[in-house]
Scaffold this active site. Structure first.
Site, PDB file in Angstrom:
ATOM      1  N   GLU A 102       0.854  -1.191   0.234  1.00  0.00           N
ATOM      2  CA  GLU A 102      -0.057   0.009  -0.033  1.00  0.00           C
ATOM      3  C   GLU A 102       0.822   1.020   0.032  1.00  0.00           C
ATOM      4  OE1 GLU A 102      -3.492  -0.238   2.830  1.00  0.00           O
ATOM      5  OE2 GLU A 102      -2.233  -1.706   3.590  1.00  0.00           O
ATOM      6  N   LYS A 137       2.782   2.055  10.861  1.00  0.00           N
ATOM      7  CA  LYS A 137       2.827   3.497  10.335  1.00  0.00           C
ATOM      8  C   LYS A 137       2.396   4.380  11.322  1.00  0.00           C
ATOM      9  CE  LYS A 137       1.720   1.692   5.838  1.00  0.00           C
ATOM     10  NZ  LYS A 137       1.295   0.105   5.928  1.00  0.00           N
ATOM     11  N   ARG A 183       5.315 -13.901   9.118  1.00  0.00           N
ATOM     12  CA  ARG A 183       5.770 -12.469   9.468  1.00  0.00           C
ATOM     13  C   ARG A 183       7.158 -12.621  10.010  1.00  0.00           C
ATOM     14  NH1 ARG A 183       2.542  -7.960   9.203  1.00  0.00           N
ATOM     15  NH2 ARG A 183       3.884  -6.877  10.548  1.00  0.00           N
TER      16      ARG A 183
END
Length: 778
Positions: free
Chosen positions: A273, A498, A488
């Protein structure tokens, strides 16, 4: 160029762009200006309008050329039909990128880019015939089970500039002529050979090393690991063999069409993204997606998931691509989810018509959580939903008043996920064309389908979306890729979300996304971590299904391994103590000392360092009253000066008014004439003044986001001593003019990298890592 400049739209349409594509181009001032210039130049060369073939190539040049100074050069080759294919243009763009200095060698350019090369059908026929003849016995034995890609590859290696589709058609034709049509035996599934028992791998793994630029391990390189993963995954076109894959009556036909397009090639994608900077966890994703494709002879797309116009900024698009390329990967193509907005909308209408989606008016807060009430509009008539969806597109509803929802229940119990929502925010690429935007749950699998992705690799948390991924493709009766999940990669002593990084920036705890104390990839690059070391770290972690959380020192160990081989040695003094050599061997003169860039391998060259009567050493390398075991300079305890061939001994000590040692007077003796000293120290003479920034862990606790460890929240856990700045350190003059990101080993101190804050007047260095995990000295 302004979007309303007269004639611009007509000009772009005249070269073959659709009107909508031309309007989209006009919204990008830089692109439209460059394209206009390219078209005008081409028309001047041609003396007439450019045809669609030339126009397409001109558009590709304008949209992909990074240095406009080469525009005229490339336009001339396109207009004069010396470059006529995408293959030639791709090579030309790569050539000018790697040859930034003008003038370009025309002969070399033509040779490297296939200028003027025309591959005839006869040449393709001969190349395929030669390859088939070479493998004829095996072909006759294995028939259609033979790897036809080998034939294509051999023909392509002989005819670099040939069209791949034409080669494939010729291979199919000649194989059919040799073998005849497929028989029932050819169509039977090949029985699987019994698997050999594998040797139990070393659970701890071996230290990562580097081979030909690929991240690898002493036992298995990353490429080898990923080729091994391919054995666990389906082969391209055999999606139906994957557990849980839903087969419909049209599946085999869709897979056949898919194989006709891809030729059986592995295709992956990295779909970030564009609303933030990539972090260390993304490094594993990049290595897995691009590496898996590379290891298995495939291609990987960089696709921006740009479906939320509220959070996307151009700087993130640029930064993401820069990082991917910095890590050593070149995307096959750079695409955007927004490239497919028209098709996605058409499919959404089709989904409603098929009875699989409906317009809902529940508020966001009503459908949050795992057990929201069913929508009272779930069974509304199809025609009504179609009209309301059109009203959504036309802007007749306010944000939040209506959504398009899909009729399915996901693995985690989430019911009827949203496919489209209303956002009155202009999109950075499509402008204000849309006020409805698709969600990840709707967009992701369909973009994978459009790009004919074979392996949709994603992290474990998306496992709950696998059934919806299959469901949506099948509900629309389009090609359905296979989603595979992996664990992950997380790191202790950091945060990567973020939202939390923005809070760190806003609070002043860090400067920006690239603050070297963070574990964003831009921050690690600024700190001086080599891309190769990050890739090695990913290889050492391995391709794991389970989530893994690593200590930062494992990454730092990979950094040391790479920098030990790549960073030249220089001398720097962080806390200077002035030393005057009273019997300097060349009074009033400067001696030049040849210092090896890599003392362990002098074949890598030397740099010169001035040696004068006044030198500077580290304050910690002198003790007026040494403690037991101290081996460096002290009264009555001489020390060697590195690289000079001299030993110095203290003669007098000068102190300031506070009693601190200010200066030493010493005598020097040739090493061969002196007793061997207990230690050798570094020094500088006539040095440059520089700034040095030293970093420690940003957080005090391993898990700063864990309320059990840090009850007051992660901002309360920031280490107040995570940054120390030495504004007047000294470094030898050999580093003068070093560019940002140039890396050095400061002897006995650590590895350092030139920071972009450096100026012509003063260099700034970031300490990348210490020489050892425990930097303590005796």
């Amino acid at each position: 160029m302004a979007a309303d400049e007269p004639g611009a739209l007509e000009l772009f349409v005249s070269i073959g762009l659709s009107e909508s594509k031309a309007r989209e181009t006009l919204r990008n001032q830089a692109l439209s200006a460059l394209l206009r210039e390219a078209v005008v130049q081409a028309q001047e060369i041609l003396g007439s309008a450019a045809d669609k073939t030339v126009g397409t190539l001109l558009y590709n040049v304008a949209s992909r050329l990074k240095d406009p100074k080469h525009l005229g050069f490339l336009v001339e080759y396109i207009a004069t039909k010396k470059i006529v294919t995408d293959l030639q243009l791709n090579a030309a763009l790569e050539y000018v990128k790697s040859h930034p200095v003008e003038p370009i060698d025309a002969a070399d350019f033509a040779r490297e880019c296939g200028v003027g090369v025309i591959v005839t059908p006869e040449q393709i026929e001969e190349a395929v015939e030669a390859s088939i003849s070479k493998h004829k016995a095996q072909l006759l034995s294995e028939r259609y089970r033979f790897n036809m890609g080998l034939l294509m590859g051999e023909a392509r290696s002989k005819l670099k500039w040939a069209d791949g589709k034409i080669i494939k058609n010729e291979v199919d034709l000649q194989v059919l002529h040799l073998l005849g049509p497929k028989t029932e035996a050819d169509l039977e599934k090949k029985s699987k050979a019994p698997k050999a028992r594998a040797t139990e791998p070393d659970k701890k793994g071996k230290a990562a090393v580097v081979e030909n630029g690929d991240a690898c391990q002493e036992t298995k390189s990353l490429m080898e690991q990923l080729r091994g993963e391919a054995l666990k995954f389906h082969k391209p076109g055999e999606n139906y063999k994957t557990e849980g894959y839903v087969v419909t009556p049209n599946t085999m036909n869709l897979l056949k069409q898919h194989l006709e397009i891809t030729g059986g090639q592995v295709r992956t994608r990295f779909p970030p993204e564009p609303n933030g900077i990539l972090h260390i966890g993304h490094a594993k994703a990049i290595n897995f997606n691009f590496g898996f494709a590379k290891a298995n002879g495939g291609i990987c797309f960089l696709r921006y998931d740009d479906t939320n116009p509220e959070k996307e900024e151009e700087k993130y698009f640029t930064a993401i691509r820069d990082i991917v390329e910095w890590l050593g990967y070149t995307p096959y193509a750079v695409t955007h989810a927004s490239d497919y907005f028209d098709q996605l909308y058409t499919w959404a209408v089709d989904l409603i018509r098929r009875g699989h989606a409906y317009i809902c008016h529940q508020k966001v807060e009503e459908i949050k959580g795992h057990n929201p009430p069913p929508s009272p509009w779930r069974d509304r008539p199809v025609e009504e939903s179609l009209l309301l969806f059109e009203d959504m597109r036309k802007g007749k509803f306010a944000e939040g008043e209506a959504t398009l929802r899909m009729k399915l229940v996901m693995e985690d119990g989430k019911m009827d996920p949203v496919a489209y929502r209303i956002k009155y925010t202009p999109h950075h690429r499509t402008g204000d064309k849309w006020c409805i935007y698709p969600t990840y749950d709707y967009t992701h699998c369909l973009c994978d389908s459009i790009e004919n992705i074979t392996h949709s690799l994603c992290t474990k948390e998306f496992q709950a979306r696998r059934s919806s991924y299959f469901w949506l493709c099948n509900a629309l009766d389009v090609y359905c890729p296979v989603q595979w999940e992996y664990g992950r990669l997380n790191l202790l002593y950091t945060v990567v979300s973020k939202r939390k990084i923005i809070r760190l920036v806003d609070s002043g705890a860090v400067r920006d996304w690239d603050d070297p104390r963070l574990f964003t990839l831009t921050a690690l690059r600024r700190r001086g971590f080599p891309a190769e070391a990050i890739n090695n770290f990913c290889a050492r972690v391995g391709v794991t299904v389970a989530q893994c959380t690593m200590e930062p020192h494992m990454l730092e160990a990979c950094v040391r391994e790479v920098l030990n081989e790549q960073a030249p040695r220089v001398m720097a003094v962080l806390e200077p103590l002035c030393v005057t050599i009273v019997n300097f061997p060349a009074p009033h003169k400067t001696l030049e000392i040849d210092v090896p860039n890599f003392p362990a391998d002098e074949t890598k060259g030397f740099h010169k360092v001035p040696f004068q009567p006044t030198i500077y050493i580290e304050q910690s390398d002198f003790r007026e009253v040494p403690e037991k075991g101290y081996k460096r300079l002290a009264p009555g305890q001489p020390v060697g000066l590195r690289h000079t061939g001299y030993v110095i001994a203290v003669q007098s000590i000068t102190k300031d008014t506070n009693g601190r040692v200010k200066e030493l007077e010493v005598t020097c003796t040739k090493s061969e004439a002196a007793e061997k000293p207990k230690a050798f120290i570094h020094w500088v003479s006539n040095p440059l003044v520089c700034e040095v920034r030293q970093y420690e862990r940003l957080f005090l606790h391993k898990n700063p986001e864990d309320p059990a460890e840090v009850p007051q929240g992660f901002l309360s856990d920031v280490n107040p001593n995570s940054l120390s700045v030495i504004e007047e350190a000294l470094v030898d003059r050999s580093v003068c003019g070093a560019k940002p990101f140039t890396k050095f080993q400061f002897e006995r101190l650590g590895y350092f990298s030139v920071d972009p804050d450096s100026t012509g007047a003063k260099l700034v260095f970031n300490r990348t890592v210490t020489l050892k995990e425990d930097p303590g000295k005796v």
